[in-house]
Design an enzyme around this catalytic site. Structure first.
Site, PDB file in Angstrom:
ATOM      1  CE  LYS A 168     -36.789  84.440 -23.816  1.00 38.20           C
ATOM      2  NZ  LYS A 168     -35.760  83.668 -23.022  1.00 38.20           N
ATOM      3  CD  GLU A 244     -40.820  92.206 -10.617  1.00 46.23           C
ATOM      4  OE1 GLU A 244     -39.747  93.009 -10.151  1.00 46.23           O
ATOM      5  OE2 GLU A 244     -40.581  90.939 -10.296  1.00 46.23           O
ATOM      6  CB  CYS A 278     -36.026  92.206  -8.570  1.00 52.14           C
ATOM      7  SG  CYS A 278     -37.701  91.276  -8.057  1.00 52.14           S
ATOM      8  CD  GLU A 379     -31.007  94.713  -9.426  1.00 52.37           C
ATOM      9  OE1 GLU A 379     -31.959  94.033  -8.898  1.00 52.37           O
ATOM     10  OE2 GLU A 379     -30.796  94.610 -10.597  1.00 52.37           O
TER      11      GLU A 379
HETATM   12  P1  ADP Z   1     -30.838  88.881 -15.959  1.00 53.09           P
HETATM   13  O1  ADP Z   1     -29.909  89.982 -16.078  1.00 53.09           O
HETATM   14  O2  ADP Z   1     -31.369  88.654 -14.805  1.00 53.09           O
HETATM   15  O3  ADP Z   1     -30.446  87.335 -16.803  1.00 53.09           O
HETATM   16  P2  ADP Z   1     -32.301  89.299 -18.451  1.00 53.09           P
HETATM   17  O4  ADP Z   1     -33.218  90.624 -18.387  1.00 53.09           O
HETATM   18  O5  ADP Z   1     -31.120  89.369 -19.235  1.00 53.09           O
HETATM   19  O6  ADP Z   1     -32.062  89.240 -16.700  1.00 53.09           O
HETATM   20  O7  ADP Z   1     -33.266  88.106 -18.556  1.00 53.09           O
HETATM   21  C1  ADP Z   1     -34.679  87.908 -18.314  1.00 53.09           C
HETATM   22  C2  ADP Z   1     -35.358  87.307 -19.651  1.00 53.09           C
HETATM   23  O8  ADP Z   1     -35.216  88.408 -20.634  1.00 53.09           O
HETATM   24  C3  ADP Z   1     -34.588  86.042 -19.975  1.00 53.09           C
HETATM   25  O9  ADP Z   1     -35.819  85.194 -20.111  1.00 53.09           O
HETATM   26  C4  ADP Z   1     -33.894  86.366 -21.054  1.00 53.09           C
HETATM   27  O10 ADP Z   1     -33.740  85.389 -22.043  1.00 53.09           O
HETATM   28  C5  ADP Z   1     -34.841  87.292 -21.839  1.00 53.09           C
HETATM   29  N1  ADP Z   1     -33.963  88.416 -22.625  1.00 53.09           N
HETATM   30  C6  ADP Z   1     -32.741  88.940 -22.489  1.00 53.09           C
HETATM   31  N2  ADP Z   1     -32.595  89.575 -23.569  1.00 53.09           N
HETATM   32  C7  ADP Z   1     -33.712  89.651 -24.397  1.00 53.09           C
HETATM   33  C8  ADP Z   1     -34.063  90.329 -25.694  1.00 53.09           C
HETATM   34  N3  ADP Z   1     -33.223  91.053 -26.296  1.00 53.09           N
HETATM   35  N4  ADP Z   1     -35.418  89.997 -26.159  1.00 53.09           N
HETATM   36  C9  ADP Z   1     -36.090  89.330 -25.415  1.00 53.09           C
HETATM   37  N5  ADP Z   1     -35.919  88.587 -24.171  1.00 53.09           N
HETATM   38  C10 ADP Z   1     -34.527  88.684 -23.654  1.00 53.09           C
END
Ligand code: ADP
Length: 475
Positions: A168, A244, A278, A379
């Site tokens: 995903k 990561e 990061c 960050e």
């Molecule tokens: P950023 O803050 O850099 O956008 P995220 O950690 O929110 O980073 O997003 C990184 C990935 O995690 C994306 O693919 C996002 O869709 C996914 N993501 C965010 N929230 C969830 C969740 N609750 N469950 C699964 N995947 C998630």
């Protein structure tokens, strides 16, 4: 979406738009997948697993080589798509595409080097053979900031090891993910071995990934908050994990370093991807004797960075991902300004010349940053260089380590012993010594502390997708 070797719509029939962050324009729309689609993808990956794991390493390697050559062939086209969807300048997008291809090549080679072991038994009639086996179906969740290389960094070792994958991508960069999967399809990856579920709402997909018993491993790159959430859920079901996560990199300039050379490095690494990395240096600790020269050189270079649409010539810095990202940068800069930091350049949003259509913040240098400021603790993920002058060697090592994160760090010195002691003293897992790019497909990448678990890249990267099976023989 790409499920079981077919390009499909979401079960719901819904789609969502992918936008250009520099202009706000809609580029295209993609299927808005849900839990049902994720389950189909897992079923396909599960059904394909035995066949893929049963192929020889040489066969898997040949497919990865083919994917590598296709990615190199399409570098210009992929870079253009990445700049349009993610915003980084074209040259940076080309570099990322090369880095992404490097993982395909490296793991095409490593596939053939998955060695087991033989171990003498304590009994005369006993022998041990340790086999390496693929862990099974892998669920991958990837971020928007490096929308092609973060995919191949997971897909390549997983495929090399004999795992099948359900991925995903981040909602903001689904088109880049589709382009990667087109390459894998064309390279001859068999149906069901790689599956792509695009979705606007990640949560239901994450819930399926972390709870379905057919998924044996979760690999994630993204924020520490989401990483902890997914790791917690995966832990409940004892799934293997690689995480990561975020960073808060120190960049230490010792008194014996050349401040001009260090400032040049800082100007290049800090503003890469508009600071949305990061491993971006977030706290520049500069010895007080070098601080004035460092600040002057850095400010001079940063003032010249032109922000804009990354497809235009001469643009050195692209937009931020969304309004929330701009607001976070603005909050950190205003807090620092109010607490006495000097704004050497930038320090505001960019709204003129059509930039108000995207999410732009001026490349900024802050001098005299102190530990009471938000930017010292959090960050940033934006284009702000925060300079913290220091006086005492022991103090600065304690300050550098005074964070929950432990991903990247940078150190500038011309003294070998000092360089070694600094590397040994820093609680960070990737350290650039007089070097601003301490990364390669051939070297392990990952974090300590709240920056994550596991390593990607290098020969360690494939271990994350392998189980050890111990066979004890009585002969
Ligand atoms: P950023 O803050 O850099 O956008 P995220 O950690 O929110 O980073 O997003 C990184 C990935 O995690 C994306 O693919 C996002 O869709 C996914 N993501 C965010 N929230 C969830 C969740 N609750 N469950 C699964 N995947 C998630």
């Amino acid at each position: 979406m790409y499920i079981n070797g077919e390009w499909r719509a979401a079960k719901s029939g819904k789609r969502f738009d992918s936008l250009n962050p520099a202009t706000g324009d809609v580029i295209d729309s993609v299927p808005d997948g849900g839990a049902g689609d994720a389950l189909d993808a897992i079923a396909a990956a599960d059904a394909a697993f035995a066949g893929w794991a049963g192929r020889t390493a040489y066969e898997r390697s040949a497919i990865l080589y083919k994917a590598w050559s296709l990615m190199i062939e399409r570098k210009a086209e992929l870079a253009k798509l990445m700049t349009t969807e993610q915003g980084k300048p074209l040259r940076a997008a080309e570099n990322e595409t090369q880095y992404a291809a490097d993982f395909l090549l490296w793991y095409a080679e490593e596939a053939k080097r998955v060695y087991g072991e033989t171990i003498p038994g304590p009994r005369g009639d006993q022998r041990f053979i340790i086999f390496k086996a693929p862990v099974g179906v892998v669920a991958a969740v990837t971020p928007w900031n490096y929308p092609i290389s973060m995919l191949t960094r997971k897909l390549a070792p997983a495929l090399a090891a004999g795992c099948t994958v359900v991925l995903k991508p981040a909602e903001a960069t689904s088109l880049c993910a589709i382009a990667v999967f087109k390459i894998l399809e064309e390279a001859g990856v068999p149906k069901g071995v790689v599956n792509l579920v695009t979705a606007l709402d990640p949560k239901p997909i994450g819930d399926v990934f972390t709870s379905d018993p057919r998924v044996r491993k979760i690999t994630f790159t993204g924020s520490t908050a989401v990483g902890k959430l997914l790791a917690g859920k995966a832990g409940q079901n004892l799934k293997r994990i690689s995480m990561e996560l975020g960073g808060h990199a120190p960049f230490i300039v010792w008194q014996d370093a050349d401040p001009t050379h260090a400032a040049k490095g800082a100007s290049l690494v800090k503003f890469l991807n508009t600071g949305q990395a990061c491993i971006s240096p977030n706290r520049m600790f500069v010895h007080k004797d070098a601080a004035a020269a460092f600040t002057e050189e850095l400010t001079g270079r940063v003032e010249k960075l032109r922000a804009g649409n990354g497809l235009e010539k001469g643009v050195g810095i692209g937009p931020l991902v969304n309004e929330a990202a701009v607001a976070k940068v603005e909050r950190q800069v205003e807090d620092a300004r109010a607490k006495g930091a000097r704004v050497m350049c930038g320090g505001h949003r960019l709204l003129d010349n059509g930039l108000d259509r995207g999410h732009f913040y001026a490349a900024t240098v802050l001098a005299d940053v102190t530990p009471d400021m938000l930017i010292y603790r959090e960050e940033t993920f934006g284009p702000v260089a925060a300079i913290v002058p220091f006086d005492d060697d022991d103090d600065v090592m304690a300050m550098a380590n005074d964070t929950a994160y432990g991903l990247a760090a940078y150190v500038y010195t011309n003294n070998l012993a000092k360089a070694l002691r600094t590397v040994e003293g820093l609680d960070f897992a990737i350290i650039g010594v007089n070097d601003i790019n301490p990364t390669s497909a051939a070297a392990p990448f990952g974090g300590m502390k709240s920056s994550g678990l596991g390593r990607e890249g290098g020969h360690e990267g494939i271990e994350e997708y392998l189980e050890s099976k111990t066979a004890g023989f009585s002969i």
